[in-house]
Design a protein around this motif. Sequence first.
Motif, mmCIF file in Angstrom:
data_model
loop_
_atom_site.group_PDB
_atom_site.id
_atom_site.type_symbol
_atom_site.label_atom_id
_atom_site.label_comp_id
_atom_site.label_asym_id
_atom_site.label_seq_id
_atom_site.Cartn_x
_atom_site.Cartn_y
_atom_site.Cartn_z
ATOM 1 N N LYS A 93 21.851 -13.502 10.500
ATOM 2 C CA LYS A 93 21.382 -13.983 9.367
ATOM 3 C C LYS A 93 20.613 -13.797 8.038
ATOM 4 O O LYS A 93 21.082 -14.406 7.202
ATOM 5 C CB LYS A 93 19.599 -14.373 10.127
ATOM 6 N N LEU A 94 20.299 -12.624 7.769
ATOM 7 C CA LEU A 94 20.175 -11.764 6.661
ATOM 8 C C LEU A 94 21.512 -11.303 5.653
ATOM 9 O O LEU A 94 21.263 -12.048 4.272
ATOM 10 C CB LEU A 94 18.890 -10.105 6.774
ATOM 11 N N ARG A 95 22.123 -11.057 5.717
ATOM 12 C CA ARG A 95 23.333 -10.940 5.737
ATOM 13 C C ARG A 95 24.496 -11.838 4.876
ATOM 14 O O ARG A 95 25.055 -12.338 4.313
ATOM 15 C CB ARG A 95 24.047 -9.863 6.437
ATOM 16 N N LYS A 96 23.826 -13.202 5.618
ATOM 17 C CA LYS A 96 24.476 -14.165 5.704
ATOM 18 C C LYS A 96 23.608 -14.883 4.561
ATOM 19 O O LYS A 96 24.419 -15.426 3.394
ATOM 20 C CB LYS A 96 24.558 -15.566 7.018
ATOM 21 N N LYS A 97 22.550 -14.985 4.623
ATOM 22 C CA LYS A 97 21.987 -15.434 3.077
ATOM 23 C C LYS A 97 21.850 -14.680 1.922
ATOM 24 O O LYS A 97 22.001 -15.226 0.547
ATOM 25 C CB LYS A 97 20.016 -15.221 3.030
ATOM 26 N N SER A 150 26.442 -14.233 -1.292
ATOM 27 C CA SER A 150 26.711 -14.461 -2.514
ATOM 28 C C SER A 150 27.045 -13.552 -3.522
ATOM 29 O O SER A 150 27.420 -12.950 -3.632
ATOM 30 C CB SER A 150 25.961 -15.818 -2.889
ATOM 31 N N GLU A 151 25.289 -12.562 -2.773
ATOM 32 C CA GLU A 151 24.621 -11.682 -4.072
ATOM 33 C C GLU A 151 26.097 -10.117 -3.879
ATOM 34 O O GLU A 151 26.373 -9.519 -4.604
ATOM 35 C CB GLU A 151 23.575 -11.329 -3.534
ATOM 36 N N ILE A 152 26.149 -10.089 -2.304
ATOM 37 C CA ILE A 152 27.355 -8.991 -2.120
ATOM 38 C C ILE A 152 28.170 -9.472 -2.610
ATOM 39 O O ILE A 152 28.932 -8.578 -3.419
ATOM 40 C CB ILE A 152 27.261 -8.985 -0.658
ATOM 41 N N LYS A 153 29.277 -10.227 -2.419
ATOM 42 C CA LYS A 153 30.413 -11.233 -3.219
ATOM 43 C C LYS A 153 30.620 -10.830 -4.292
ATOM 44 O O LYS A 153 31.195 -10.032 -5.504
ATOM 45 C CB LYS A 153 30.541 -12.447 -2.657
ATOM 46 N N ILE A 166 19.562 -4.287 4.965
ATOM 47 C CA ILE A 166 19.108 -5.502 6.237
ATOM 48 C C ILE A 166 19.407 -4.825 7.534
ATOM 49 O O ILE A 166 18.047 -5.068 7.866
ATOM 50 C CB ILE A 166 20.197 -6.168 6.003
ATOM 51 N N ARG A 167 18.903 -3.532 7.644
ATOM 52 C CA ARG A 167 18.327 -3.060 9.003
ATOM 53 C C ARG A 167 17.389 -3.120 9.175
ATOM 54 O O ARG A 167 16.949 -3.120 10.486
ATOM 55 C CB ARG A 167 19.957 -1.889 9.526
ATOM 56 N N ASP A 168 17.373 -2.346 8.095
ATOM 57 C CA ASP A 168 15.247 -1.699 7.818
ATOM 58 C C ASP A 168 14.400 -3.131 8.314
ATOM 59 O O ASP A 168 13.725 -3.006 8.391
ATOM 60 C CB ASP A 168 15.163 -1.181 6.724
ATOM 61 N N LYS A 169 14.697 -4.293 7.101
ATOM 62 C CA LYS A 169 14.045 -5.361 7.330
ATOM 63 C C LYS A 169 14.040 -6.308 8.852
ATOM 64 O O LYS A 169 13.465 -7.199 9.286
ATOM 65 C CB LYS A 169 14.838 -6.356 5.861
#
Length: 346
Positions: A214-218, A221-224, A254-257
């Motif tokens: 879920k966090l990665r999906k959010k 766009s920032e990652i790209k 992301i993992r830590d969060k």
Amino acid sequence: MPKRAGFGDVELRILVIGSSGTSQFLLTNFILGREEFSENVYSITSSQKNVGEFIGRRVAVVNGPNMYNKDLSKTKMRKELRRSMCLSCPGPHAVLIVFDLEKISPNDMKTPKLVTDKFGENVLNYTMVLLVYDGHLRGRELNDKVMRTDWHLRELVEQCNGRYHVFSKNWRNHTGNRELLHKIERMLQAMGGHHYINRSYKRAEDSIRTEERKLRKKKNSEIKRTCRELEEQFRGDELRWQMDNYNARIGAEIRDKAELQNSRLRTTLAVGLGLGFVAGAAMGMIVGSVEGPAGMVVGGAVGGVVGGASGAAAQLAIQHLDDRVGSQTANFNAAFINRFFRAPPV
């Protein structure tokens, strides 16, 4: 199949459990080689994870509240034990139960049983007793004190398959730290090189991975966008290095969060709602019985709704109070800063 604990690049996950006093926090300082906790810290209200190196080995140390902390409600203690489980997912390589050698109490004798109740029957196969000591005995005399003189201490150690290690209250004294690492590695080898795992840890890990997605999906766009910027700035090996570094940093963030906010840690709200509904419905039916069967039905329904709302409100109040006394954001920031921005040791 549990992940095999190789002794190369795998981060060693250590869950530290204390019964009372400063012992578990002195041990954390000893392992990390830095003052993560000041010497007057006796307990914490929110589980914490700190990362660093131990004899050149990457290590993550998870501390929960002291098991007998009377200032924490049972609800808060359960939540923090669940949080410490999430922070040590997918499972700890070692569980270290810490005591003051000179202050073993009758309550301390119950600690291994409490640990199995909270973390599963087989967890003692991965458990070692750690004893903080500041006396004059050394070597054979100290071993005799642990294994022959004090029967209650011997029984405590035997509950953990005879595994123990003594370290100094002066945590800056690194005598014996290599020996501790070797004892942990031997314990792991005896268990086939696998970290500890059970159904609860499996459920916690599944919950964390769901939250990670879920966090990665959010952040997609920032990652790209960042990847495009890196491609514009770098070429060849430098680009690959920058991309690998960025992906590792984002993955760890992301993992830590996700370890600190996932469905395993949000279930208390649902529990409060359910318990409130049951209790409210029962009370409503009792009051409604004065009006006969129809009154019981209406009273039960209304009481259930009111009770459910009250239960949820109580759980939310507890959650807000938890956030005030032990900030999840602060814990995440500490873990993130430790992982990427701590100055290298000199």
